[in-house]
Design a protein around this motif. Structure first.
Motif, PDB file in Angstrom:
ATOM      1  N   ARG A  60       1.577  13.651   1.793  1.00  9.07           N
ATOM      2  CA  ARG A  60       1.057  12.779   2.842  1.00  9.07           C
ATOM      3  C   ARG A  60       1.043  11.317   2.411  1.00  9.07           C
ATOM      4  NH1 ARG A  60      -4.208  16.437   4.734  1.00  9.07           N
ATOM      5  NH2 ARG A  60      -3.023  18.331   5.258  1.00  9.07           N
ATOM      6  N   LEU A  61       1.163  11.088   1.114  1.00 10.73           N
ATOM      7  CA  LEU A  61       1.160   9.715   0.613  1.00 10.73           C
ATOM      8  C   LEU A  61       2.552   9.087   0.639  1.00 10.73           C
ATOM      9  CD1 LEU A  61      -1.097  10.251  -2.550  1.00 10.73           C
ATOM     10  CD2 LEU A  61      -1.811   9.476  -0.278  1.00 10.73           C
ATOM     11  N   LEU A  62       3.554   9.881   0.997  1.00 10.73           N
ATOM     12  CA  LEU A  62       4.938   9.438   0.886  1.00 10.73           C
ATOM     13  C   LEU A  62       5.568   9.235   2.256  1.00 10.73           C
ATOM     14  CD1 LEU A  62       5.975  12.020  -1.851  1.00 10.73           C
ATOM     15  CD2 LEU A  62       5.655   9.564  -2.229  1.00 10.73           C
ATOM     16  N   GLY A 109      -0.198  15.549  -1.710  1.00 11.01           N
ATOM     17  CA  GLY A 109       0.578  14.419  -2.219  1.00 11.01           C
ATOM     18  C   GLY A 109       1.669  13.970  -1.283  1.00 11.01           C
ATOM     19  N   ALA A 136       1.725   9.371  -6.175  1.00 10.20           N
ATOM     20  CA  ALA A 136       2.164  10.749  -5.945  1.00 10.20           C
ATOM     21  C   ALA A 136       3.304  11.136  -6.870  1.00 10.20           C
ATOM     22  CB  ALA A 136       2.584  10.923  -4.479  1.00 10.20           C
ATOM     23  N   ARG A 179      11.419  13.093   0.443  1.00  9.52           N
ATOM     24  CA  ARG A 179      10.071  13.654   0.477  1.00  9.52           C
ATOM     25  C   ARG A 179      10.126  15.163   0.697  1.00  9.52           C
ATOM     26  NH1 ARG A 179       5.649  12.186   5.069  1.00  9.52           N
ATOM     27  NH2 ARG A 179       7.168  13.351   6.310  1.00  9.52           N
ATOM     28  N   SER A 200       2.210   1.728  -3.465  1.00 11.32           N
ATOM     29  CA  SER A 200       1.184   2.213  -4.395  1.00 11.32           C
ATOM     30  C   SER A 200       0.935   3.701  -4.206  1.00 11.32           C
ATOM     31  CB  SER A 200      -0.113   1.433  -4.196  1.00 11.32           C
ATOM     32  OG  SER A 200       0.069   0.070  -4.510  1.00 11.32           O
ATOM     33  N   ARG A 201       0.898   4.152  -2.952  1.00 11.39           N
ATOM     34  CA  ARG A 201       0.693   5.582  -2.692  1.00 11.39           C
ATOM     35  C   ARG A 201       1.866   6.409  -3.216  1.00 11.39           C
ATOM     36  NH1 ARG A 201      -1.270   3.576   2.414  1.00 11.39           N
ATOM     37  NH2 ARG A 201       0.756   4.010   3.372  1.00 11.39           N
ATOM     38  N   ALA A 202       3.080   5.903  -2.975  1.00 11.03           N
ATOM     39  CA  ALA A 202       4.260   6.616  -3.473  1.00 11.03           C
ATOM     40  C   ALA A 202       4.254   6.677  -4.991  1.00 11.03           C
ATOM     41  CB  ALA A 202       5.529   5.925  -2.968  1.00 11.03           C
ATOM     42  N   ARG A 229       0.829  -1.208   0.000  1.00 10.74           N
ATOM     43  CA  ARG A 229       0.000   0.000   0.000  1.00 10.74           C
ATOM     44  C   ARG A 229       0.859   1.251   0.000  1.00 10.74           C
ATOM     45  NH1 ARG A 229      -3.276  -3.192   3.445  1.00 10.74           N
ATOM     46  NH2 ARG A 229      -2.198  -2.403   5.297  1.00 10.74           N
ATOM     47  N   SER A 230       1.940   1.229   0.778  1.00  5.68           N
ATOM     48  CA  SER A 230       2.845   2.374   0.815  1.00  5.68           C
ATOM     49  C   SER A 230       3.490   2.610  -0.548  1.00  5.68           C
ATOM     50  CB  SER A 230       3.925   2.141   1.872  1.00  5.68           C
ATOM     51  OG  SER A 230       4.870   3.182   1.874  1.00  5.68           O
TER      52      SER A 230
END
Length: 478
Positions: free
Chosen positions: A199-201, A197, A29, A90, A24-26, A21-22
């Motif tokens: 916050r997704l990293l 964005g 973004a 980040r 995919s979010r990275a 999940r981490s």
């Protein structure tokens, strides 16, 4: 386990849902930000004549309207990569997005060409932070061979998507109102992504004491800037003081940068990386990609407008064909990339680029934009292969704590090549003018642009194939 290039391969680990999940979010973004960067990068390409008229820019200044952002990129990519590794990828990524939002507003409201060029240089520095830190974030988030192939192919496809969307969106908004509108839209999107964005990293940095390589930053940034100034000004003659002085000073500063990095305790670019065959191949491949693929393709929309009379929207449509093919091929490499060596992708990408350019020869003389279509699709496919291979090699050819540095070096080489390619293409297109014509472009000059790009691409094929043969093991006698 190690690769043939001496780079330690990522160790296989059990699937981790949280890590997936981490990752995919990275990926979302970073890909969204990369798309914004490339849309912004190509925004003036299809509407250069309209932008130049609005800002009162002559032919030489028009080169800067395109190349200013490349100057900012090339001069700061390595700096951004080094800062990301040391102070947090980040953090640098989000700072780049914030700076992109501010500088894009500056481009939107620029009253003259000087202000617009200055804003585009700052946009280049912001884009450098996003690209270098973003690819470094993906290298940290994806540790397996398959994961990195998938992520870097997705990232590379955003390069093609941005190049496809940028000219088209700019042409549509120009037809509806003004070329300035796209910059306002991009500024808002960049600001939103900077706020949400990030916050997704997850933050990542190298495990060492952070320090800024001030001498390296100053010598490289100033050296590359002066070299690009000289090359761009060289369009009107190479023996003028306005060309020779920045050229000599630029060479001296780049030489000083090499000396500083060789002796520094925390260099911005670890010169020992050049001992790695894959790093050398990736860096040279990126430079030749910028020179052969990005340079001519950036100038082509302006040429078809000036020489054939195609509208800005039509020129953007042609750019969309090239970049769309690049996007499709790069995206497909997320499935095939793990099974095909990146050096093979590079060699084939350069070969397709050359073939596409040769297929377009004579389009301006025949006054036919249709003749460009097959060549655009072929060369676009080649660009897609090049982007996917280079993105993968940028993170796999360096140690894990140097992924942003690897990205910075790779993209620096790419955009230095692009700046040289744009300047060389405009010079070639404005040469071979008919008797009595003192300005503008010629059909023979348009062919010279294609031939130049094809020759450089074939050199890229030869260099990549030659590297593979040298690196291949020699079978034992008998």
């Amino acid at each position: 386990m190690s690769t043939s290039a001496g780079v330690t391969a990522p160790t296989a680990v059990a699937p981790d849902p949280d890590a997936a999940r981490s990752g995919s979010r990275a990926l979302f973004a970073v890909c969204a930000a990369t798309l914004l960067v490339l849309v912004n990068y190509t925004a003036p390409v299809a509407v250069l004549p309209q932008t130049a008229r609005s800002l009162g820019a002559g032919l030489t200044t028009q080169t800067w309207l395109i190349n200013a952002i490349t100057l900012g990129l090339a001069a700061t990519l390595l700096v951004a990569g080094s800062l990301g590794d040391d102070f947090g990828r980040r953090r640098i990524f989000r700072a780049g997005l914030a700076l992109l939002a501010v500088s894009t507003v500056g481009a939107a409201v620029a009253p003259d060409s000087g202000t617009f060029v200055a804003a585009r240089v700052v946009q280049g520095a912001a884009s450098a932070a996003i690209l270098a830190a973003g690819l470094g974030l993906l290298g940290h988030a994806f540790r397996t061979h398959h994961g990195r192939s998938h992520a870097t192919a997705r990232w590379a496809s955003m390069l093609g998507a941005g190049i496809a969307v940028g000219p088209l969106a700019s042409a549509v908004l120009t037809a509806l109102g003004s070329w300035r509108w796209l910059y306002l839209v991009l500024a808002v999107l960049s600001a939103v992504l900077a706020v949400f964005g990030g916050r997704l990293l997850a933050e990542s940095r190298a495990e060492r004491t952070a320090r800024v390589d001030v001498a390296g930053v100053l010598t490289l940034g100033a050296g590359l800037a002066l070299l690009l100034v000289a090359v761009t000004a060289g369009r009107t003659g190479w023996v003028r003081p306005a060309v020779l002085i920045p050229l000599v000073l630029g060479v001296l500063l780049v030489a000083a940068f090499v000396a500083v990095e060789a002796r520094g305790r925390a260099p911005m670019l670890d010169l020992a990386l050049f001992r790695r065959p894959d790093f050398r191949t990736a860096t040279l491949g990126a430079f030749l990609t910028g020179l052969a693929a990005l340079g001519p393709s950036t100038v082509l929309p302006t040429l078809v407008q000036r020489l054939i009379g195609v509208s800005a929207l039509g020129a953007a449509g042609l750019a969309f064909l090239w970049a769309g093919a690049s996007f499709v091929v790069s995206n497909q490499m997320r499935h095939l990339g793990a099974r095909v060596a990146p050096t093979r992708q590079l060699a084939l990408g350069f070969l397709l680029t050359a073939a596409g350019y040769l297929a377009m020869l004579g389009y301006a003389d025949a006054h036919s934009w249709v003749r460009t279509v097959p060549g655009l699709l072929i060369s676009g496919a080649g660009s897609g292969l090049l982007n996917a291979a280079l993105a993968r090699m940028a993170v796999t050819s360096v140690p894990a704590d140097r992924v942003a540095m690897g990205s910075g070096a790779n993209n620096t080489a790419r955009y230095v090549g692009s700046a040289l390619g744009v300047a060389a293409s405009i010079t070639a297109a404005s040469s071979l003018l008919p008797a009595g014509q003192t300005g503008g472009f010629s059909a023979h000059g348009a062919d010279a642009v294609l031939l130049l790009g094809a020759v450089v691409a074939l050199l890229g094929t030869a260099a990549t194939v030659g590297r593979r043969r040298v690196a291949a093991p020699v079978p034992a006698a008998g």
